[in-house]
Design a protein around this motif. Structure first.
Motif, short mmCIF file in Angstrom:
data_model
loop_
_atom_site.label_atom_id
_atom_site.label_comp_id
_atom_site.label_asym_id
_atom_site.label_seq_id
_atom_site.Cartn_x
_atom_site.Cartn_y
_atom_site.Cartn_z
N SER A 172 0.82 -1.22 0.00
CA SER A 172 0.00 0.00 0.00
C SER A 172 0.85 1.26 0.00
CB SER A 172 -0.91 0.02 1.23
OG SER A 172 -0.11 0.03 2.40
N ASN A 173 2.12 1.12 0.42
CA ASN A 173 2.94 2.32 0.59
C ASN A 173 3.93 2.50 -0.55
OD1 ASN A 173 4.16 -0.04 1.45
ND2 ASN A 173 5.48 0.97 2.93
N THR A 174 3.45 2.29 -1.77
CA THR A 174 4.35 2.35 -2.92
C THR A 174 4.92 3.75 -3.14
OG1 THR A 174 2.34 2.56 -4.20
CG2 THR A 174 3.41 0.44 -4.25
N SER A 176 6.11 5.61 -0.94
CA SER A 176 6.99 6.02 0.17
C SER A 176 8.46 6.06 -0.23
CB SER A 176 6.82 5.05 1.35
OG SER A 176 7.28 3.77 0.99
N ALA A 180 10.19 0.71 -1.71
CA ALA A 180 8.80 0.23 -1.76
C ALA A 180 8.35 0.06 -3.20
CB ALA A 180 7.88 1.20 -1.03
N TYR A 256 -4.01 -5.23 1.18
CA TYR A 256 -2.87 -4.31 1.29
C TYR A 256 -1.98 -4.69 2.46
CZ TYR A 256 -4.82 -0.97 -2.05
OH TYR A 256 -5.30 -0.36 -3.18
N GLU A 258 1.95 -3.31 4.39
CA GLU A 258 2.94 -2.24 4.43
C GLU A 258 4.30 -2.86 4.11
OE1 GLU A 258 3.41 0.96 7.78
OE2 GLU A 258 4.68 -0.74 8.21
N GLN A 261 10.22 -0.01 4.38
CA GLN A 261 10.59 1.25 3.75
C GLN A 261 12.07 1.57 3.91
OE1 GLN A 261 6.21 3.22 4.56
NE2 GLN A 261 8.00 4.49 4.96
N ARG A 414 4.12 2.80 9.62
CA ARG A 414 2.92 3.63 9.56
C ARG A 414 2.93 4.65 10.69
NH1 ARG A 414 -2.39 0.24 9.49
NH2 ARG A 414 -1.11 -0.94 8.05
#
Lengths: 415, 333
Positions: A172-174, A176, A180, A256, A258, A261, A414
């Motif tokens: 979901s955090n593409t 970032s 990612a 989704y 996470e 990162q 997150r």
């Protein structure tokens, strides 16, 4: 000596070619072959009781999100039980769980404290002891289950041959950062092409430990998860397989997650996966070769899957050897270049997230500009190779030295 | 100099594949996660309910009927509203249509997207692109739905009618011989006519008498008819057998006449359900499904699904209590 080393090098090249061929077959199947349907189109009012397990360790950043999503499931309330497993948290996780449990009787948390084995497998075992349903689904705490996912995963168990089911994981955090974005490409290739093709070809789709589930009675029949296994998901996949059960893959049942990162978090995660997966390889390879409950194609695919984390160390070993042989004058430059050529070729066509496989997945997923990032997977390959090599060596040391691995959680990002 | 040029060219060639990605990294245009539709719910009546929701606001405070309104949906549209509607033979209305009463389409008439608040009678050879009907709908012989039909009451499809890509009804869906379909939702979905009684089969073999596995028909310990059956090849169940579990086969599943299965039928190939058989669970086949004359799938008060990755053939007197999906088309015998 030179002959032995040359034979070793040739063996490495052969292994690389086999893996490259495997990825070609899977990608071509995904593009041109019959795609096996999953059962998500079935509407059945007689849904089974489901227990959802959510392993947690210091999850105050994400606990609220996953519990809210699970309570919003489109599933009969009287048939859905949620067991968050608080495994020795030292942050506010317990307080968050208590506040949910007071308001929602369907949430029955476990608070693991004191002595005893820690980690995800041990926590799952404790939860299985109190779970009230046969169908068990598992979500990691950083996941965001959409409202229909419990129903769609539970449908897999209408099939009495299915011992476990796996859905698709989508980062979901593409946005970032660079890491990612590359992980998004890797995941896409791994699920959209690799898992779906293995499911369609009746090979060995893999249960991934989250966004999936299994039959409680089957896992309890062999005494639950081994608390000292790092990859309880791979271990479960192969335990089921050699006993004749199958893993269903649901490509359209998406959730989704996470993605890590930071490079450090990814390195640790990958090293742990490689260690656990290789540990599982040592446990199961004989049974996979001899199981009467698997087809020949499943045995081949199972062995290739078990050995996949051994490939980077093999390649690095081969490169090191060829350099040593060249420097000592044992083999000519041409042979060294030959191996380098195959190493580069393997990188392009044979590693576990090869460019064409990811590219195919990207096209199927409707990606556009992000496909331009495909060449950057080369850096990921180098990074992965090192992390996986260390993880595989960890596993070898574990097996030879009787060392007991300890569970390590992936960092959350997150806010 | 030559060396410098060669090195420079080599570096450029190496860098070339990375250049298009640099732009995406500096100014991301495609960095959003792959979309998961979290609002999606599996509603077989989605199309009809969606059209009703969209058009309902335009029906308040209408001028004298019939009326033609210019409305704005995803694009500018014309909405024609009638009290009762009769479309004469061969006529074509190219607006969105709402009839507050009943509607009759005569032979060969054509409508686009239509909402009928009363009963709808789609005449022989008439075409409707999409039809939401709040009463009972009848598709006459050779009538054709191009996209979908959704009915609050019962849906009666006469011989040779085509139910389009999706047909759904809160009540029953009655099919007739020669009907074509892709997805049908109804409680039940059944075929008009008397179930055909097949002649007794005198050619009994050992397969009709005992459980018989040619290769690996694997039965769990303590097997009896209350257990599930999993077979790596074909499964054949003789006439009149009763199984309380589910049958899963990697080959075809062939059920004889009058077989009763309380669980589900799951096959990686085709499933043949014999005449008069009763399946209380779901039927899921990657290949074709053949529902014999008088066979029933599902049970009263509980929705079940028949899914075929291939084609469905459904015989006279057969019924499905729930959803019937034929990915490559269905046909009524």
């Amino acid at each position: 000596m030179a002959v032995a080393l040359t034979v070793w090098m040739i063996a490495i090249v052969v292994v690389m070619i086999i893996y490259a061929g495997r990825h070609w077959v899977l990608t071509l199947n995904r593009l041109l072959g019959h795609q096996r349907p999953y059962m998500q189109d079935i509407i059945d009012e007689d849904l089974p009781g489901v227990t959802v397990l959510v392993p947690m360790h210091n999850e105050e950043q994400v606990a609220d999100g996953v519990l809210t999503a699970l309570l919003a499931q489109d599933y009969p309330a009287d048939r859905l039980e949620i067991i968050p497993i608080d495994d020795h948290s030292t942050d506010r996780t317990q307080k968050i769980l208590e506040s949910y449990a007071v308001r929602n009787p369907r949430i029955r948390p476990i608070y693991r404290r004191g002595e005893g084995a820690r980690g995800k497998p041990a926590g799952l075992n404790e939860a299985l002891g109190i779970a009230g349903n046969e169908v068990i689904l598992v979500f990691d705490a950083d996941y965001q289950p959409p409202p229909d996912i419990v129903r769609e995963l539970a449908l897999a168990f209408l099939d009495p041959e299915v011992g476990a089911v796996m859905g698709r994981v989508v980062p979901s955090n593409t946005a970032s950062g660079f890491l990612a974005r590359l992980l998004d490409l890797e995941r896409s290739g791994g699920y959209q092409v690799d898992q779906q093709a293995r499911y369609s070809m009746n090979l060995v789709p893999q249960y991934g430990g989250t966004v999936g589930g299994f039959r409680r009675s089957v896992v309890l029949s062999w005494g639950g998860f081994d608390p000292y296994v790092l990859a309880e998901d791979t271990d479960l996949t192969f335990r089921l397989l050699v006993r004749g059960w199958r893993v269903a893959y649901a490509n359209k049942v998406e959730c989704y997650e996470e993605a890590p990162q930071t490079w450090d978090a990814r390195f640790r995660q990958l090293r742990r996966w490689a260690r656990g997966h290789t540990q599982t390889m040592f446990r199961h390879w004989r049974r996979v070769l001899t199981s009467p409950n698997m087809t020949p194609a499943q045995r081949v695919d199972g062995m290739l899957l078990l050995g996949i984390y051994m490939i980077p160390p093999l390649i690095l070993t081969g490169l090191g050897l060829s350099l040593a042989l060249f420097i000592t004058g044992t083999i000519p430059l041409a042979a060294t270049l030959l191996l380098s050529f195959f190493a580069v070729g393997y990188n392009a066509f044979g590693n576990f997230a090869p460019f064409y496989q990811v590219g195919t997945a990207g096209v199927l997923d409707g990606m556009r500009e992000r496909l331009f990032l495909l060449p950057y997977l080369f850096f990921m390959f180098l990074f992965n190779s090192w992390a996986v090599t260390l993880g595989a060596f960890d596993a070898v040391v574990d097996v030879l030295g009787g060392r007991v691995p300890t569970w390590e959680k992936t960092a959350r990002f997150r806010q | 100099m030559k060396v410098a040029i060669l090195v420079g060219l080599g570096a450029l060639l190496l860098a070339l594949p990375f250049l298009p990605g640099l732009r995406e990294l500096r100014q991301p245009k495609d960095a959003e996660p792959i979309r998961i539709d979290e609002s999606f719910t599996r509603d077989p009546r989605f199309f009809g309910n969606s059209l009703r929701e969209k058009l309902a606001p335009f029906l308040e405070g209408l001028p004298e009927l019939p009326a033609r309104l210019a409305i704005e949906l995803r694009r500018p549209e014309t909405l024609a509203v009638y009290a009762d509607l009769r479309v004469p033979e061969g006529a074509h209305e190219d607006a969105l249509v709402v009839a507050l009463g009943v509607a009759v389409l005569e032979r060969g008439a054509r409508l686009d997207e239509t909402w009928i608040r009363g009963d709808a009678d789609v005449g022989p050879g008439a075409h409707v692109r999409a039809l939401a009907c709040d009463g009972q709908a009848t598709l006459r012989e050779g009538a054709r739905i191009l996209r979908w039909i959704d009915v609050e009451g019962h849906l009666l499809a006469e011989a040779g009618s085509d139910l389009g890509l999706s047909a759904s009804a809160a009540g029953a869906v009655r099919l007739s011989p020669g009907c074509a379909f892709r997805r049908i939702w109804g409680r039940p979905v059944f075929v008009r006519g008397e179930a055909v009684r097949p002649a007794p089969d005198e050619r009994l073999t050992i397969e009709d008498e005992v459980v018989w596995g040619r290769t690996r028909l694997s039965l769990p310990p303590g097997f009896h008819l209350e257990k599930d059956v999993v077979a790596l090849t074909e499964v054949r169940i003789g006439r009149g057998a009763v199984l309380s579990g589910t049958i899963k086969a990697h080959g075809p599943i062939v059920l004889g006449e009058g077989v009763r299965v309380r669980g589900h039928l799951i096959s990686r190939k085709r499933i043949e359900i014999g005449s008069g058989a009763r399946i209380f669970g779901n039927v899921f086949a990657e290949g074709d499904v053949d529902i014999g004359s008088g066979a029933h799938v599902g049970r009263k008060g509980g929705t079940k699904t028949v899914y075929s990755g291939g084609r469905v053939r459904i015989g006279p007197g057969a019924a499905v209590l729930g959803w019937l999906i034929a990915e490559r088309g269905g046909h009524v015998e």
